[in-house]
Design a protein around this motif. Structure first.
Motif, PDB file in Angstrom:
ATOM      1  N   HIS A 137       0.824  -1.218   0.000  1.00 49.91           N
ATOM      2  CA  HIS A 137       0.000   0.000   0.000  1.00 49.91           C
ATOM      3  C   HIS A 137       0.854   1.264   0.000  1.00 49.91           C
ATOM      4  O   HIS A 137       0.499   2.271  -0.611  1.00 49.91           O
ATOM      5  N   ASN A 142      -2.298   2.198  -5.720  1.00 46.97           N
ATOM      6  CA  ASN A 142      -3.410   1.937  -6.631  1.00 46.97           C
ATOM      7  C   ASN A 142      -3.874   0.482  -6.611  1.00 46.97           C
ATOM      8  O   ASN A 142      -4.934   0.166  -7.147  1.00 46.97           O
ATOM      9  N   SER A 144      -5.677  -2.672  -5.463  1.00 47.83           N
ATOM     10  CA  SER A 144      -6.867  -2.852  -4.633  1.00 47.83           C
ATOM     11  C   SER A 144      -6.554  -3.702  -3.403  1.00 47.83           C
ATOM     12  O   SER A 144      -5.573  -4.450  -3.375  1.00 47.83           O
ATOM     13  N   GLN A 145      -7.427  -3.585  -2.408  1.00 43.56           N
ATOM     14  CA  GLN A 145      -7.269  -4.363  -1.176  1.00 43.56           C
ATOM     15  C   GLN A 145      -7.281  -5.862  -1.485  1.00 43.56           C
ATOM     16  O   GLN A 145      -6.504  -6.635  -0.928  1.00 43.56           O
ATOM     17  N   GLU A 146      -8.176  -6.269  -2.366  1.00 41.95           N
ATOM     18  CA  GLU A 146      -8.278  -7.692  -2.733  1.00 41.95           C
ATOM     19  C   GLU A 146      -6.990  -8.193  -3.369  1.00 41.95           C
ATOM     20  O   GLU A 146      -6.461  -9.243  -2.994  1.00 41.95           O
ATOM     21  N   HIS A 147      -6.480  -7.447  -4.338  1.00 40.27           N
ATOM     22  CA  HIS A 147      -5.253  -7.881  -5.006  1.00 40.27           C
ATOM     23  C   HIS A 147      -4.040  -7.768  -4.095  1.00 40.27           C
ATOM     24  O   HIS A 147      -3.124  -8.599  -4.156  1.00 40.27           O
ATOM     25  N   CYS A 148      -4.024  -6.776  -3.244  1.00 39.89           N
ATOM     26  CA  CYS A 148      -2.939  -6.628  -2.276  1.00 39.89           C
ATOM     27  C   CYS A 148      -2.916  -7.829  -1.329  1.00 39.89           C
ATOM     28  O   CYS A 148      -1.852  -8.373  -1.024  1.00 39.89           O
ATOM     29  N   GLU A 194      -1.550  -2.626 -10.552  1.00 36.72           N
ATOM     30  CA  GLU A 194      -1.635  -1.167 -10.511  1.00 36.72           C
ATOM     31  C   GLU A 194      -2.329  -0.620 -11.745  1.00 36.72           C
ATOM     32  O   GLU A 194      -3.083   0.336 -11.685  1.00 36.72           O
ATOM     33  N   ASP A 197      -6.133  -1.581 -11.339  1.00 35.68           N
ATOM     34  CA  ASP A 197      -6.861  -1.029 -10.203  1.00 35.68           C
ATOM     35  C   ASP A 197      -6.580   0.463  -9.976  1.00 35.68           C
ATOM     36  O   ASP A 197      -6.250   0.877  -8.857  1.00 35.68           O
ATOM     37  N   LYS A 199      -6.921   4.130  -8.934  1.00 31.75           N
ATOM     38  CA  LYS A 199      -7.856   4.864  -8.067  1.00 31.75           C
ATOM     39  C   LYS A 199      -8.315   6.124  -8.765  1.00 31.75           C
ATOM     40  O   LYS A 199      -7.555   6.775  -9.473  1.00 31.75           O
TER      41      LYS A 199
END
Length: 200
Positions: A137, A142, A144-148, A194, A197, A199
């Motif tokens: 993060h 950029n 996403s929380q899911e992909h992170c 990135e 996803d 932002k």
């Protein structure tokens, strides 16, 4: 010798016995013998084998946590250097703290039948998971929380996989090459995420 010093002697002895015999083969009399004390004295500090093994895992986890805290105080320029720190730490654990790594694997295995060991292993991995997520993060906001979360789980699997393979056959692979390839794959995937996803 003070209480804390005696407990550390016991935990060190327990780790040696565990690595030699595994958790299932560990016995209180073997730990007492290794620690150079009577078994009755051992029971003064730890009533049961399970109590002692819980304390041992907590001790291992605390040591790893202290190592990570020292690392977190440093400043990093990019995601590459930040991820490298996780791999460097894992390499150090495998090469220089192999007993604790053997123990962690055994606790994971015993977690199938012991809910407390299972939960301890899960919580320890969650700390690792959160720190990797924070690093991603920070440098790749950029994603996403899911992909992170997915990247973090994959990275943990890569590091645990290195332990299982290397400790079983130390000459099997070059850890620098292995972790270098792991990092390259993760960085490439982070870059792809990135792009996917962005932002608003």
């Amino acid at each position: 010798m003070g209480k804390n010093a005696v407990e550390q002697v016991i935990l060190d002895a327990a780790l040696e016995v565990l690595v030699e015999k595994s958790i299932s083969g560990t016995r209180m009399h073997l730990i007492a013998e290794k620690a150079g004390m009577a078994q009755s004295n051992l029971h003064y500090y730890y009533k049961t084998k399970h109590d002692l093994l819980v304390a041992l895992y907590q001790s291992i986890h605390k040591r790893f946590e202290e190592d990570r805290k020292r690392v977190r105080r440093k400043n990093y320029e990019d995601i590459d250097s930040r991820l490298q720190v996780f791999f460097d730490q894992k390499k150090d654990i495998i090469l220089n703290q192999s007993a604790t790594d053997f123990a962690r694997i055994d606790y994971w295995s015993q977690g199938r039948s012991d809910p407390e060991f299972k939960e301890m292993f899960y919580e320890a991995n969650q700390v690792w998971y959160q720190e990797i997520q924070n690093a991603i993060h920070q440098f790749a906001p950029n994603v996403s929380q899911e992909h992170c979360g997915m990247i973090s789980r994959i990275m943990i699997s890569m590091m645990n996989g290195a332990s299982v393979q290397y400790l079983n056959h130390p000459g099997l692979m070059d850890l620098d090459e292995y972790f270098g390839l792991c990092k390259a794959m993760l960085l490439a995937q982070i870059e792809e995420f990135e792009k996917m996803d962005p932002k608003a």
